[in-house]
Design an enzyme around this catalytic site. Structure first.
Site, mmCIF file in Angstrom:
data_model
loop_
_atom_site.group_PDB
_atom_site.id
_atom_site.type_symbol
_atom_site.label_atom_id
_atom_site.label_comp_id
_atom_site.label_asym_id
_atom_site.label_seq_id
_atom_site.Cartn_x
_atom_site.Cartn_y
_atom_site.Cartn_z
ATOM 1 N N ASP A 218 3.961 41.208 15.816
ATOM 2 C CA ASP A 218 4.448 41.634 17.013
ATOM 3 C C ASP A 218 5.229 41.109 17.889
ATOM 4 O O ASP A 218 4.976 40.435 18.254
ATOM 5 C CB ASP A 218 3.326 41.756 17.880
ATOM 6 C CG ASP A 218 3.221 42.557 18.802
ATOM 7 O OD1 ASP A 218 3.177 43.948 19.012
ATOM 8 O OD2 ASP A 218 3.048 42.081 20.466
ATOM 9 N N GLU A 302 6.474 46.710 13.668
ATOM 10 C CA GLU A 302 6.041 48.135 14.441
ATOM 11 C C GLU A 302 7.115 49.308 14.214
ATOM 12 O O GLU A 302 8.466 48.776 14.026
ATOM 13 C CB GLU A 302 6.001 48.156 16.203
ATOM 14 C CG GLU A 302 4.309 48.409 16.398
ATOM 15 C CD GLU A 302 4.471 47.844 18.021
ATOM 16 O OE1 GLU A 302 4.153 48.724 18.199
ATOM 17 O OE2 GLU A 302 5.042 46.581 18.423
ATOM 18 N N ASP A 384 -1.011 40.522 23.042
ATOM 19 C CA ASP A 384 -0.341 41.381 21.572
ATOM 20 C C ASP A 384 -0.821 40.834 20.425
ATOM 21 O O ASP A 384 -0.606 41.606 19.498
ATOM 22 C CB ASP A 384 1.218 39.694 22.286
ATOM 23 C CG ASP A 384 2.117 40.286 23.226
ATOM 24 O OD1 ASP A 384 1.672 41.461 23.999
ATOM 25 O OD2 ASP A 384 2.633 39.328 23.667
#
Ligand code: ZN
Length: 442
Positions: A218, A302, A384
């Site tokens: 992340d 992501e 996170d």
């Protein structure tokens, strides 16, 4: 496996060399614009001829490819650019090459053989607006020692950093120079060497990688990244102060009067600081991505946009977005080199809003919530870290072998709900050794 890789170094030219660099970039732009004008004139001529009923070979030819453009340029350069001899011919060639690529993109786009949005016809490059750059592909260019670069017609230009990593590889034959692009970003000149590197690529993950399994990453602004293993990777040193300066510079820019000299100065300063922040983060990301690609079976990140839209605002968002693009670009090559796999989560996968313990969703999670609190299983965890663990689960749920072979086809509950997309280009780099990850196209 042969891989293309780019090595980029900041240049430290003296004032004479600086003028030469500008002159060469200008020459490339000149040749580009001249070629474009020539193409447009020939097309107009053809239109007229066709209206008289001419066809086939009777029509005026349009110089559409690099060889044709070069031929036309060499015939015309004495007239249109009597100063042509002051610059390396490579500079003009670079401009024409860029034009030829643009024209080919138009052709491919019309034929439908090119992916993506429809490509528009090339446009003239304006001085001061277009990117300053030119390229050497032939001749005696390259690193000359550890701290100097030989650029034909310009001389030996000092670099800001030692080039040991590249020169060592060139010296013992592990790497071959294919070209050098010289360009200017935010007031600084850089040389980027395109290099073909021989790499021994493992057929799959090593025992050590299999033991560690997949990892979710992340990206943040406060920290460079949070890993699903619980590890927090701090930002590179000095990034904090650069970010503060960036914030200040953006404010001054916003307050300046449009069109004023002050505004131009503020814009230049803002650009410099932006470039600096980007460089510092890129440096940190390189260290991180090498380590991850070497030590894990899969690295899950992501997709772009969502992270930016959901979690950050304004400056933070821009910084994290560029980081996201950069980490993907780096991992695309590196996973291929080290036998691991890059997995990009689905764009709409709510990694922040889902509980990594039980899968409960908290749709009302806001930007300010730094902690994730689950109302179903009572898990309390860092926001996170929760997102990173969720990303990691995407692969864990469908075993790394399956993801390697067939993306998210496997029918597990999570993988079905959240299709896992494989990054194109890394697909079989490790197995077949034929695909060579592209280095940074400068
Ligand atoms: Zn829960």
């Amino acid at each position: 496996m042969r891989a293309l890789q780019a090595y980029r170094f900041a240049l430290d030219p003296n004032s004479v060399q600086l003028a030469d660099l500008h002159r060469h970039a200008g020459a490339a732009r000149f040749a580009y614009n001249w070629g474009l004008a020539r193409v447009k004139a020939a097309l107009a001529q053809r239109d007229a001829e066709q209206s008289y009923g001419l066809t086939g070979d009777a029509l005026t030819p349009v110089p559409w490819t690099l060889p044709a453009l070069r031929l036309a340029w060499n015939a015309a350069k004495r007239d249109v650019a009597p100063w042509w001899d002051e610059c390396s011919k490579e500079a003009f060639s670079a401009g024409l090459d860029q034009l030829a690529r643009g024209l080919k993109n138009v052709t491919d786009s019309r034929k439908g053989t090119r992916k993506g949005r429809r490509v528009g016809f090339p446009r003239f490059k304006k001085r001061g607006k277009a990117r300053d750059s030119f390229r050497y592909t032939t001749g005696a260019y390259g690193p000359a020692g550890d701290r100097r670069v030989k650029l034909p017609r310009i001389g030996w230009v000092k670099t800001h950093e030692p080039m040991g990593a590249l020169t060592a590889r060139l010296a013992d034959g592990r790497a071959r120079l294919l070209g050098a692009t010289v360009s200017r970003t935010a007031g600084r000149w850089f040389v980027s060497f395109t290099v073909e590197v021989d790499r021994t690529v493992p057929a799959g993950p090593s025992r050590r990688q299999r033991a560690a399994g997949p990892v979710g990453v992340d990206l943040g602004v406060k920290h460079l990244a949070v890993l699903s293993t619980g590890e927090t990777i701090p930002n590179p040193k000095h990034l904090g102060s650069a970010l503060r300066r960036l914030r200040k510079a953006s404010r001054s820019y916003a307050r300046s009067k449009p069109g004023s000299a002050g505004r131009r100065q503020h814009a230049a300063r803002l650009g410099r600081i932006h470039a600096r922040v980007a460089h510092q983060r890129r440096d940190g990301l390189h260290k991180l991505t090498t380590r991850l690609a070497k030590t894990h079976t899969s690295i899950v990140v992501e997709d772009l946009h969502v992270a930016g839209m959901v979690r950050n605002r304004r400056l933070a968002r821009a910084v994290s977005d560029t980081g996201m693009a950069e980490i993907r670009r780096q991992l695309t090559h590196k996973t291929g080199w080290y036998g691991s796999t890059l997995v990009v989560a689905d764009r709409w996968y709510p990694s922040s809003k889902t509980c990594s313990g039980c899968g409960w969703r908290n749709p009302s999670l806001t930007l300010a919530d730094r902690t994730f609190t689950c109302q179903s299983c009572e898990l309390v965890t860092d926001r996170d870290l929760n997102a990173a663990v969720n990303l990691c689960h995407l692969v864990a749920a469908s075993t790394s072998e399956t993801v390697n072979a067939r993306g998210g086809d496997r029918k597990t509950a999570l993988a079905r709900r959240v299709p896992v997309k494989r990054e194109p280009g890394t697909a079989t780099a490790g197995q077949t050794g034929s695909a060579s990850p592209q280095g940074e196209a400068a």
